[in-house]
Design a protein around this motif. Structure first.
Motif, PDB file in Angstrom:
ATOM      1  N   ASP A   1      -8.325   6.579 -12.195  1.00 53.75           N
ATOM      2  CA  ASP A   1      -8.146   8.077 -12.216  1.00 53.75           C
ATOM      3  C   ASP A   1      -8.849   8.596 -13.527  1.00 53.75           C
TER       4      ASP A   1
ATOM      5  N   SER B   1      -6.416  11.587  -1.912  1.00 47.10           N
ATOM      6  CA  SER B   1      -6.069  10.722  -2.838  1.00 47.10           C
ATOM      7  C   SER B   1      -6.116   9.238  -2.214  1.00 47.10           C
TER       8      SER B   1
ATOM      9  N   GLU C   1     -10.907  12.804  -3.019  1.00 48.88           N
ATOM     10  CA  GLU C   1      -9.635  13.627  -4.066  1.00 48.88           C
ATOM     11  C   GLU C   1      -8.886  14.063  -3.341  1.00 48.88           C
TER      12      GLU C   1
END
Length: 153
Positions: A102, A140, A137
């Motif tokens: 991340d 996720s 993104e």
């Protein structure tokens, strides 16, 4: 909306000569007008220091390879001319160490196929990671991964 923004970015690339180059600040959001981020790169003045081969993950298809170059003060990643990724929303380049890390996402892909070059931000050192990831993104989820290996230069 994503595909309209992607289409605009690709059109800008074609109008500027074909090859695609993007920086970390190059992003496309659903609420903003995309800024032309693509410019032609005639040549990369530097030697490849890392390389790897992509494979799709979680049912996604990905082929092709990457090379990471030092070019003066910049670090660049070039996706190969045979690069291909399943069409998915929000594909971004990132790094990982056995899994996506991340906070390492740095560039929205401007095409699902072919050679592309992106600048890696100076705060991300490829030597600190074992993998290059393509990450969605928006949802996720991982899309593709490649192990980072030394380049034979």
């Amino acid at each position: 909306m994503f595909f309209n923004a992607l289409r605009a970015a690709l059109l800008a690339a074609v109008m500027m000569g074909g090859a695609v180059f993007a920086t970390a600040s190059s992003s496309v959001s659903a609420d903003a007008t995309p800024q032309p981020a693509a410019v032609k790169i005639a040549a990369i003045d530097g030697d490849a220091v890392y390389k790897g081969d992509f494979r799709g993950v979680e049912g996604k298809q990905a082929t092709g390879s990457f090379e990471i170059f030092r070019d003066g003060d910049r670090t660049l990643i070039r996706l190969s001319d045979d690069f291909s990724l399943t069409r998915v929303p929000d594909p971004k380049l990132s790094f990982g160490n056995g899994a996506y890390v991340d906070g390492t996402t740095y560039a929205l892909l401007t095409s699902f196929n072919g050679e592309q070059v992106y600048e890696i931000p100076s705060h991300l050192n490829p030597a600190a990671f074992s993998q290059v990831w393509i990450w969605c993104e928006e949802f996720s989820v991982p899309l593709a991964v490649a192990e980072i290996g030394p380049s034979a230069a």
